[in-house]
Design a protein around this motif. Structure first.
Motif, short mmCIF file in Angstrom:
data_model
loop_
_atom_site.label_atom_id
_atom_site.label_comp_id
_atom_site.label_asym_id
_atom_site.label_seq_id
_atom_site.Cartn_x
_atom_site.Cartn_y
_atom_site.Cartn_z
N ASN A 154 -0.25 -18.78 3.68
CA ASN A 154 0.57 -18.04 2.72
C ASN A 154 1.31 -16.87 3.36
OD1 ASN A 154 -0.65 -19.78 1.00
ND2 ASN A 154 -2.04 -18.26 0.11
N TYR A 155 2.04 -17.16 4.41
CA TYR A 155 2.62 -16.04 5.13
C TYR A 155 4.12 -15.85 4.89
CZ TYR A 155 2.82 -20.02 8.35
OH TYR A 155 3.00 -21.25 8.90
N HIS A 156 4.65 -16.42 3.80
CA HIS A 156 6.08 -16.21 3.50
C HIS A 156 6.41 -14.73 3.34
CE1 HIS A 156 6.77 -20.54 1.86
NE2 HIS A 156 6.33 -20.50 3.10
N SER A 157 5.58 -14.03 2.55
CA SER A 157 5.89 -12.62 2.29
C SER A 157 5.81 -11.80 3.57
CB SER A 157 4.97 -12.04 1.21
OG SER A 157 3.63 -12.16 1.63
N LEU A 158 4.87 -12.19 4.45
CA LEU A 158 4.73 -11.47 5.72
C LEU A 158 5.97 -11.68 6.60
CD1 LEU A 158 2.51 -9.79 7.24
CD2 LEU A 158 2.06 -11.88 8.51
N MET A 159 6.43 -12.92 6.65
CA MET A 159 7.62 -13.21 7.47
C MET A 159 8.85 -12.51 6.92
SD MET A 159 7.04 -17.20 8.43
CE MET A 159 8.67 -17.38 9.09
N ASP A 160 8.96 -12.52 5.59
CA ASP A 160 10.08 -11.85 4.95
C ASP A 160 10.06 -10.36 5.26
OD1 ASP A 160 12.22 -11.44 3.03
OD2 ASP A 160 10.67 -10.53 1.78
N HIS A 161 8.84 -9.80 5.26
CA HIS A 161 8.69 -8.37 5.51
C HIS A 161 9.05 -8.00 6.95
CE1 HIS A 161 7.10 -4.35 5.07
NE2 HIS A 161 6.33 -4.53 6.12
N LEU A 162 8.57 -8.80 7.89
CA LEU A 162 8.75 -8.43 9.30
C LEU A 162 10.15 -8.78 9.82
CD1 LEU A 162 5.30 -9.57 10.70
CD2 LEU A 162 6.03 -7.24 10.19
N GLY A 163 10.71 -9.87 9.35
CA GLY A 163 12.04 -10.28 9.79
C GLY A 163 12.14 -10.32 11.31
N SER A 164 13.18 -9.73 11.84
CA SER A 164 13.38 -9.74 13.29
C SER A 164 12.62 -8.61 13.97
CB SER A 164 14.86 -9.58 13.59
OG SER A 164 15.29 -8.30 13.16
N GLY A 165 11.95 -7.77 13.16
CA GLY A 165 11.23 -6.64 13.74
C GLY A 165 12.11 -5.42 13.95
N ILE A 168 0.83 -1.21 0.00
CA ILE A 168 0.00 0.00 0.00
C ILE A 168 0.86 1.25 0.00
CG2 ILE A 168 -0.27 -0.31 2.51
CD1 ILE A 168 -3.17 1.17 1.33
N GLY A 169 0.42 2.26 -0.74
CA GLY A 169 1.02 3.59 -0.64
C GLY A 169 2.44 3.71 -1.17
N GLY A 170 2.83 2.88 -2.12
CA GLY A 170 4.11 3.08 -2.79
C GLY A 170 5.31 2.57 -2.02
N ARG A 171 5.09 2.03 -0.81
CA ARG A 171 6.23 1.69 0.02
C ARG A 171 5.89 0.71 1.12
NH1 ARG A 171 11.05 4.38 1.47
NH2 ARG A 171 11.58 4.08 3.63
N TYR A 172 4.65 0.70 1.55
CA TYR A 172 4.29 0.01 2.79
C TYR A 172 3.57 -1.31 2.53
CZ TYR A 172 5.31 4.69 4.35
OH TYR A 172 5.93 5.88 4.58
N ARG A 173 3.40 -2.09 3.63
CA ARG A 173 2.49 -3.23 3.66
C ARG A 173 1.41 -2.87 4.67
NH1 ARG A 173 4.08 -7.89 0.43
NH2 ARG A 173 6.34 -7.82 0.24
N ALA A 174 0.22 -3.43 4.49
CA ALA A 174 -0.92 -3.04 5.34
C ALA A 174 -0.58 -3.10 6.83
CB ALA A 174 -2.12 -3.93 5.03
N ILE A 175 0.13 -4.15 7.24
CA ILE A 175 0.39 -4.35 8.67
C ILE A 175 1.30 -3.27 9.26
CG2 ILE A 175 2.43 -5.84 8.41
CD1 ILE A 175 1.23 -7.58 10.67
N ASP A 176 2.05 -2.56 8.39
CA ASP A 176 2.96 -1.51 8.90
C ASP A 176 2.22 -0.49 9.74
OD1 ASP A 176 5.06 -2.66 7.57
OD2 ASP A 176 4.97 -1.30 5.85
N PHE A 177 0.96 -0.23 9.37
CA PHE A 177 0.23 0.85 10.04
C PHE A 177 -0.11 0.47 11.48
CE2 PHE A 177 0.16 1.90 5.66
CZ PHE A 177 0.20 3.28 5.64
N VAL A 178 -0.77 -0.66 11.67
CA VAL A 178 -1.15 -1.02 13.04
C VAL A 178 0.10 -1.34 13.86
CG1 VAL A 178 -1.66 -3.43 12.49
CG2 VAL A 178 -2.69 -2.40 14.48
N LEU A 179 1.10 -1.94 13.22
CA LEU A 179 2.34 -2.26 13.94
C LEU A 179 3.06 -0.98 14.40
CD1 LEU A 179 3.85 -4.80 14.74
CD2 LEU A 179 5.05 -4.74 12.57
#
Lengths: 392, 377
Positions: free
Chosen positions: B61-72, B32-43
């Motif tokens: 199907n959470y590979h992309s989510l895990m890749d995105h969040l990494g170690s936080g 979303i928004g040219g840079r973000y993933r939806a979860i970035d906002f609530v996180l």
């Protein structure tokens, strides 16, 4: 116990950059911003990690605050690893008295203990003054293969400019036979790039001897290299062929930025295999407004462009308001150009405000506005002028 | 709030109408928004509130989510104490490794909840886009003595039911207590004009009890089964978020929420509040515009090379748009490449799509063309 290293890099980042005037009044030269995102020092540090060198000592002295904070633990360049790291090494008090780094060689001499911890075979001496990408590993391998005591990176410069550089005269095996600092009548056009590989045990002896010589100016170019040559040490030139720019003057800094706007720039910042790392600020994508015109420009995150820009480099969070026109300029972070203002061939430092309808610069000479300055409504700053920021 | 509240984000909402966009990703990983993933906002909202113990529960199907969040790390959640915890489905005798609803999910996260040191839980979905901290909501929760507090907003205009049929509409009394809830919110005004934002503040021990109780009765939905049936016995209060809220429930709302971000007021409400929205860092170069580029009213990420015409569009990071190409009213996701002399209108290109020269792709606003990830058109 610290693991032995093949090579430790020592980055000389104490340069004052006095010929950048207003831009280096409150920062060291290696901290000067470049290319819409980077600082000059990002280049040697990124080159190090990509060349497999994970231990870098960064020698700071002049206006170190911004630089020290920027380098931190080196995480930006992926240097915050278990076995290495980026270490900021300012001059410190030893024994009874403190000592400044009196020259490049003295900066390394005073950190012999730091280097010895890693028991390296080689040290790589770099400067924080140049924009280039280079695989240092190739140079180090060359040095090892030749069994050299010192290897100096050189590049071919036009013959008519050769008298501005330190020139290496070599034999046909690229062994250096003579070194001339800024020769009036150069015999050769191989200019030193200020990148040296030394065999640590050898150069350590020279550094210790040099520190005891009261006549010495403790400089690699003036003292260490000539001394090693005179003693017949094996010194090789390593020919580099690629983009390399000394951004030590306002003209060369502006040109180096404009080089990025060419259709196929020699320096490829989007090369995935050799990414230049710099601090990533937390900013949204940039926004180009309904009536904006953007032509041949580079724009960083968080910018808002509502006016017209052509041949410009915009750093993060720059605002170009409606009706403002900016051409052939470098606009650094968080600078705001208000409605109707016109900026031409200028370098505006960070957090500058150009108020409504002000007119900055002209087509010929480069105009520079120092950081945090504010140019009032309708004011004019003539081309070629240099406005200094207040001292911090 | 660090000592008092832990966060729990359910990033695998089901019953959505997101078409091809969620074929290969969790809802929380929607770009979303040219840079973000939806979860970035609530996180980021949680982090900006001081919450430092956050569990993220993906479903499928959470590979992309895990890749995105990494170690936080990017959210400052790579901490020695607490931090970010990914809690994928836990296969046991009672379920088969996949969750049927939020109750199942919370049951699976039981051990994370049990170990949390904080007394209160902030339980959230991942498909709502807004910028707020939860400090005021927490104070309100304490001062009303509520059992559960629901954050809601009052959508300004034409909150069309079809697209948002799974959102919860609330009826409240003057003290803020919720009297009634409906899930099928087809009304757009009147008593049910308040719409829940899928985020709840609740005491940890009460949450554990409610989950156990619902589970033992075979219930699966937190809102429909637990809250709605117990409005008499539980004190459920509403707390209003004032400001922009986007909900990514369907492909059409995904498109519209992205387009909302072209409004500078909404950009300011999401990105320039003083509370940053954090996301994964990619180290791209700044974006380069060529001599034939013409760009207007567009939001553009870093690392792009743009030499064509771009209007009213969202361009994610590392996108190439070649000469002679026109992109209008479109969303172009990361690392897509559009060759010369093509024309795209009302189109969503998922990540890494290649569009060959002289192509034409056109959808409508209500039904945008969606080209799936990695396609070669």
């Amino acid at each position: 116990m610290i693991v032995k290293k093949n090579c430790v890099a020592m980055l000389l980042a104490g340069g004052q950059g006095s010929r950048l005037y207003a831009l280096t009044q409150n920062r060291a030269k290696p901290a000067v911003p470049y290319g819409g995102k980077y600082k000059i020092i990002d280049f040697p540090l990124s080159n190090c990690i990509h060349s497999g060198i994970d231990t870098v000592g960064v020698l700071t002295q002049y206006e170190p605050l911004e630089l020290n904070a920027y380098i931190g633990n080196g995480a930006t360049w992926d240097l915050d690893c278990m076995s290495g790291g980026a270490y900021v090494l300012p001059p410190y008090v030893k024994g009874k008295k403190g000592e400044w780094y009196s020259g490049t060689a003295s900066a390394i001499f005073q950190n012999i203990h730091f280097i010895d911890q890693y028991d390296p075979d080689y040290i790589l001496v770099l400067s924080g003054d140049h924009i280039y990408t280079m695989d240092y590993d190739k140079m180090i391998q060359d040095h090892a293969k030749n069994g050299a005591d010192a290897t100096i990176a050189v590049m071919e410069v036009p013959m008519e400019e050769a008298s501005r550089f330190g020139i290496m005269n070599t034999d046909d095996q690229m062994r250096i036979v003579e070194f001339e600092e800024k020769p009036p009548v150069p015999k050769n056009n191989l200019a030193s790039m200020g990148i040296y590989v030394f065999s640590w045990k050898k150069v350590k002896q020279y550094l210790i001897a040099d520190s005891k010589d009261p006549e010495s100016s403790n400089d690699f170019g003036k003292n260490i290299i000539p001394n090693m040559l005179n003693n017949g040490e094996k010194m090789m030139a390593y020919l580099f062929d690629g983009y390399w720019k000394d951004v030590g003057t306002i003209d060369s800094l502006w040109e180096a930025n404009m080089d990025l706007l060419k259709e196929k720039p020699e320096l490829d910042l989007s090369d995935d295999s050799w990414r230049i790392y710099g601090k990533n600020l937390v900013k949204p994508p940039h926004y180009i407004g309904e009536e904006a015109k953007v032509k041949n420009s580079i724009i960083g995150d968080g910018c808002t462009v509502l006016g017209e820009i052509e041949n410009c480099i915009l750093f993060p969070s720059v605002v170009i308001e409606k009706g403002a026109v900016v051409r052939n300029s470098v606009i650094m972070q968080e600078t705001v150009i208000q409605e109707g203002a016109v900026v031409e061939k200028s370098i505006l430092d960070e957090q500058v405000t150009i108020m409504e309808n002000a007119k900055i610069g002209g087509p010929e000479k480069i105009t520079v506005i120092g950081s945090e300055l504010s140019i009032p409504k309708g004011a004019e700053v003539a081309e070629g002028e240099m406005l200094y920021p207040s001292m911090k | 709030m660090r000592k008092d509240v832990f966060g729990l984000i359910y990033a695998g909402e089901e019953n959505m109408n997101l078409r091809e966009l969620v074929n290969k990703r969790s809802v929380g990983a929607l770009p979303i928004g040219g840079r973000y993933r939806a979860i970035d906002f609530v996180l980021s909202n949680m982090v900006n509130s001081g919450i430092r113990n956050i569990g993220v529960i993906p479903r499928v199907n959470y590979h992309s989510l895990m890749d995105h969040l990494g170690s936080g790390k990017e959210w400052d959640l790579n901490r020695k104490n607490d931090g970010l915890f990914l809690i994928p489905p836990y296969d046991n005798r009672d379920n088969t490794g996949s969750y049927r609803g939020l109750i199942d999910t919370l049951k699976g996260a039981n051990s994370f909840i049990r170990h949390a040191q904080q007394k209160y839980c902030l339980l959230s979905g991942s498909h709502t886009i807004y910028n707020d901290t939860y400090r005021e909501m927490f104070d309100y929760h304490l001062s009303t003595g509520a059992d559960v507090t629901v954050m809601y907003n009052i959508p300004s205009h034409g909150f069309i039911g079809v697209d948002n049929e799974k959102d919860i509409c609330l009826e409240m009394d003057s003290t803020g207590r919720i009297l009634d809830m409906k899930v099928h919110g087809t009304t757009s005004s009147g008593a049910y004009d308040k719409v829940g934002m899928s985020i709840y503040m609740v005491r940890k021990d009460l949450l554990q009890y409610l989950v156990d109780d619902a589970n033992s009765r075979g219930k699966t939905s937190f809102a429909a089964d637990v809250l709605m049936n117990n409005l008499g016995s539980l004190k459920v209060y509403g707390f209003e978020h004032k400001g922009y809220v986007g909900r990514l429930r369907s492909a059409a709302s995904f498109y519209n929420v992205n387009m909302d971000l072209l409004n500078p007021d909404i950009q300011n409400a999401l990105f320039r509040t003083g509370n940053n929205i954090y996301t994964k860092i990619k180290d791209e170069a700044p974006t380069k515009y060529g001599s034939e580029a013409k760009v207007s009213n567009s939001l553009i990420g870093s690392g792009c090379v743009i030499d064509g015409v771009v209007e009213n569009s969202i361009i994610f990071r590392d996108v190439t748009i070649a000469k002679g190409t026109v992109v209008k009213n479109s969303i172009i996701m990361q690392s897509s490449e559009i060759y010369n002399d093509s024309r795209l209108e009302n189109t969503i290109l998922d990540k890494q799509v290649t569009v060959r020269p002289n192509s034409i792709l056109a959808g409508s606003r209500e039904y945008p063309v969606i080209i799936p990830k990695g396609a070669n058109v």
